[in-house]
Design an enzyme around this catalytic site. Structure first.
Site, short mmCIF file in Angstrom:
data_model
loop_
_atom_site.label_atom_id
_atom_site.label_comp_id
_atom_site.label_asym_id
_atom_site.label_seq_id
_atom_site.Cartn_x
_atom_site.Cartn_y
_atom_site.Cartn_z
N TRP A 156 0.85 -1.20 0.00
CA TRP A 156 0.00 0.00 0.00
C TRP A 156 0.88 1.24 0.00
CZ3 TRP A 156 -4.68 -0.88 -1.38
CH2 TRP A 156 -5.63 0.16 -1.35
N ASP A 212 0.15 11.21 -0.04
CA ASP A 212 -0.89 12.23 0.07
C ASP A 212 -2.24 11.59 0.39
OD1 ASP A 212 -1.13 11.00 -2.50
OD2 ASP A 212 -2.29 12.71 -3.20
N GLU A 215 -3.41 8.84 -1.70
CA GLU A 215 -2.59 7.61 -1.60
C GLU A 215 -1.79 7.35 -2.87
OE1 GLU A 215 -6.08 4.85 -0.48
OE2 GLU A 215 -4.82 4.96 1.32
N GLU A 216 -1.41 8.39 -3.58
CA GLU A 216 -0.73 8.19 -4.86
C GLU A 216 0.68 8.74 -4.90
OE1 GLU A 216 -3.56 10.03 -7.50
OE2 GLU A 216 -4.77 8.20 -7.66
N GLU A 442 -18.86 7.53 -4.37
CA GLU A 442 -17.62 8.29 -4.36
C GLU A 442 -17.60 9.33 -5.48
OE1 GLU A 442 -13.28 6.62 -3.83
OE2 GLU A 442 -13.84 6.46 -5.95
#
Ligand SMILES: *[C@@H]1O[C@H](CO)[C@@H](O)[C@H](O)[C@H]1NC(C)=O
Ligand SMILES: *[C@@H]1O[C@H](CO)[C@@H](O)[C@H](O)[C@H]1NC(C)=O
Ligand SMILES: *[C@@H]1O[C@H](CO)[C@@H](O)[C@H](O)[C@H]1NC(C)=O
Ligand SMILES: *[C@@H]1O[C@H](CO)[C@@H](O)[C@H](O)[C@H]1NC(C)=O
Length: 594
Positions: A156, A212, A215-216, A442
């Protein structure tokens, strides 16, 4: 969910109202839109609250298997699989719920129980060893866990250093309320130890890179830095209230350092200046990250302060203009819209994740920033247009020039009325693309607005509730942003301006012939935990081994002693030793080998 069913029919009516808006005159449009937005809020508000509660264990309707107090991100278990608990999402969701409880929007006993379950669940997650480490070695930066509270061990984007700060802010809000309501005991004995672990983590690690909020990108992130700054400031105030400020002496210096660093994200060049979201990633830098940072660090007492990027500050308004306009040509549903019509907005214009569509929470965030701004302008009785914010205000009055306009002027009335209508149009846009059961996914399609990606996103629901509260003028608490000043020279996480103090480490350690004692720790002067380059202590006063090292002042430092014998290396047992360096003078630590 029976409460969803009675909404059927409403949204069809609403979309008729919204699509019809384009054909009515300006004055009527304000009225029509206000009433349609009111109607949407009246039904979406309970639907969103129910949507949040359905996603919280142990008894939420859509999160079977979630431990008590654990928030699932969404019940979607495939493409994407969001049946996990993220520290960021959970903390933002519970900040909203804690605000509802402490501001008496919802004073129910069941909500209090849920908040206490959240506290217990997060205290346990803090202690759960995970791929980011143990609690003492960086484990607090772990972004997500399984919903039974166990560690998620797959690959992750980790660590994500906004989580501990956001959790601290949620718990500090609760602690402040408990203290005001004669329950200092719970605040001090249960909440403060949890909060302090998170704030220590922030104070030690803020100057390291992070993934960030999306999550990238692994770099420095404006949202992360902004929420870290807020958490430390309100943590200092809470520590003072509890009479434990001597245990947080490193925080004020680090808060100043973070505030200084925060300024470096400003991207002034070009016709549309903005706050860049990340220091890495190779994108434009325009990102909902910055709008979310502004609303989640809103302090109604701080006026239109730019250094903390308050919603009505000229920097934040210029940024909002750049952010919203960046999506005009990106999504086909934004084609041919008028300059004051709401634009569908997403995370960032280059986004391709799950089709790279607009997000409900990003669209709501635009409106929330504007409602926050309106609240401050109205309460201070004036509004300032600077050369930086002039292009934003020119959306509503093309002849507007920089100046300060008191609430008695017609310019103030014209601008605030138009900005309120503009903010409302973002709610109306989301309303148009909310299905009849009130469900918020979302994303919504960049082409036709239909809901996409994860269904029932808990954060989407929370963002609806916070924007509705901002619109109704809810009085959120101050966190101490008022009147902060930025030092002219930014320091790293070392104490102010790179000052150092001599620290002597003495450790009582019995050794056998050939063994030596070394030290390594969390700061550069202690070799950043590198055992190969750990510092050798002197045995002149055996069995006391000693070394004096110059360490940054006012800094939380972690360290361990290491026993080396030829090739064999033995670290002291966990946890790490930790202390805060003094601001000046010399310091001595007397330890025994563990
Ligand atoms: C203080 O708050 C905690 C957490 O909700 C609760 O369990 C406890 O009963 C409260 N104590 C008092 C004296 O109200
Ligand atoms: C650490 O702080 C310094 C001073 O503000 C800054 O220049 C640097 O970019 C920061 N690094 C990270 C990773 O936060
Ligand atoms: C300096 O550090 C020592 C611990 O090594 C502590 O006892 C002392 O109070 C500190 N002095 C100040 C001024 O903070
Ligand atoms: C550490 O030990 C030395 C003697 O070995 C003593 O002089 C000093 O006061 C001790 N310092 C602390 C902070 O306990």
């Amino acid at each position: 969910m029976s409460s969803f069913r009675r909404l059927l029919g409403f949204t069809m009516l609403l979309s008729w109202v919204v699509t019809t808006l384009g054909f009515v005159g300006v004055a009527q449009q304000v009225v029509a839109q206000t009433s349609s937005v009111d109607a949407y809020i009246a039904t979406e508000s309970p639907a969103a609250k129910a949507g949040v509660l359905a996603n919280i264990g142990p008894s939420g309707a859509k999160c079977q298997g979630a431990k008590a107090g654990v928030v699932i991100a969404s019940p979607s278990n495939t493409n994407p699989d969001y049946v996990f608990t993220w520290t960021r999402d959970s903390s933002l969701v519970f900040k909203m719920l804690i605000d509802q409880y402490t501001l008496a929007i919802d004073s129910s006993a069941s909500l209090r129980t849920l908040i206490d379950q959240f506290v217990a669940a997060e205290a346990s997650l803090q202690q759960t060893s995970n791929p980011s480490g143990l609690i003492s070695t960086g484990g607090l930066g772990e972004p997500k866990f399984n919903i039974d509270g166990s560690a998620f061990t797959g690959p992750w984007g980790r660590p994500q250093r906004d989580g501990p700060a956001l959790r601290a802010t949620a718990l500090i809000t609760y602690a402040n309320w408990l203290i005001k309501n004669s329950n200092t005991t719970f605040a001090e004995s249960t909440l403060w130890p949890i909060i302090k672990l998170d704030l220590d983590y922030v104070a030690i690690n803020w100057n390291l890179t992070t993934f960030d909020l999306w999550e990238e990108i692994d770099s420095s992130s404006f949202f992360t830095t902004a929420v870290q700054h807020r958490a430390l400031r309100e943590g200092i105030t809470l520590a003072n209230t509890l009479g434990v400020s001597s245990s947080v002496t490193a925080y004020p210096t680090q808060a100043d350092n973070i505030l200084c660093f925060l300024q470096s994200f400003w991207h002034p060049s070009g016709s549309m200046p903005f706050m860049t979201a990340n220091t890495g990633g190779g994108r434009s830098g325009i990102d909902a990250n910055t709008v979310l940072a502004s609303i989640h660090t809103f302090d109604p007492q701080a006026g239109c302060d730019s250094t903390t990027f308050q919603p009505c500050s000229d920097h934040a308004l210029a940024n909002l203009l750049a952010y919203t306009q960046a999506f005009r040509s990106v999504y086909s549903i934004n084609a041919n819209l008028a300059s004051t019509a709401a634009l569908a907005t997403g995370r960032y214009p280059e986004d391709v994740y799950m089709g790279g569509n607009p997000w409900y929470l990003a669209t709501f965030a635009v409106a929330e920033q504007l409602y926050d701004a309106l609240e401050v302008w109205n309460s201070q009785g004036s509004l300032q247009v600077t050369s930086l914010s002039q292009p934003f205000f020119a959306l509503f009055d093309s002849s507007i020039a920089p100046g300060t306009f008191a609430s008695s002027t017609s310019t103030f009335t014209t601008l605030t009325t138009a900005i309120k209508a503009y903010a409302d149009s973002y709610i109306a846009l989301a309303a148009k693309f909310t299905p009849s059961n009130g469900g918020l996914a979302e994303q919504y399609s960049r082409d036709d607005g239909s809901p996409l990606s994860a269904v029932d996103l808990t954060w989407s629901y929370a963002s609806a509730l916070t924007v509705f509260e901002a619109r109704s003028g809810t009085k959120f608490a101050s966190w101490g942003a008022k009147g902060l000043t930025v030092s002219s020279q930014c320091a790293t996480n070392a104490g102010g301006n790179g000052e150092t103090i001599p620290v002597t480490f003495n450790v009582d350690a019995t050794t056998v012939l050939g063994e030596n004692i070394y030290i390594a720790g969390s700061v550069n002067a202690l070799q950043d935990w590198d055992a190969d380059n750990a510092l050798l202590l002197s045995s002149a006063n055996y069995p006391i081994w000693s070394i004096t090292v110059n360490l940054p002042a006012n800094t939380i430092v972690q360290y361990k002693y290491i026993r080396k014998d030829g090739g064999s290396v033995t670290w002291e047992s966990d946890p790490n030793n930790q202390f805060t360096t003094n601001g000046s003078g010399a310091q001595t630590l007397n330890d025994s080998w563990r």
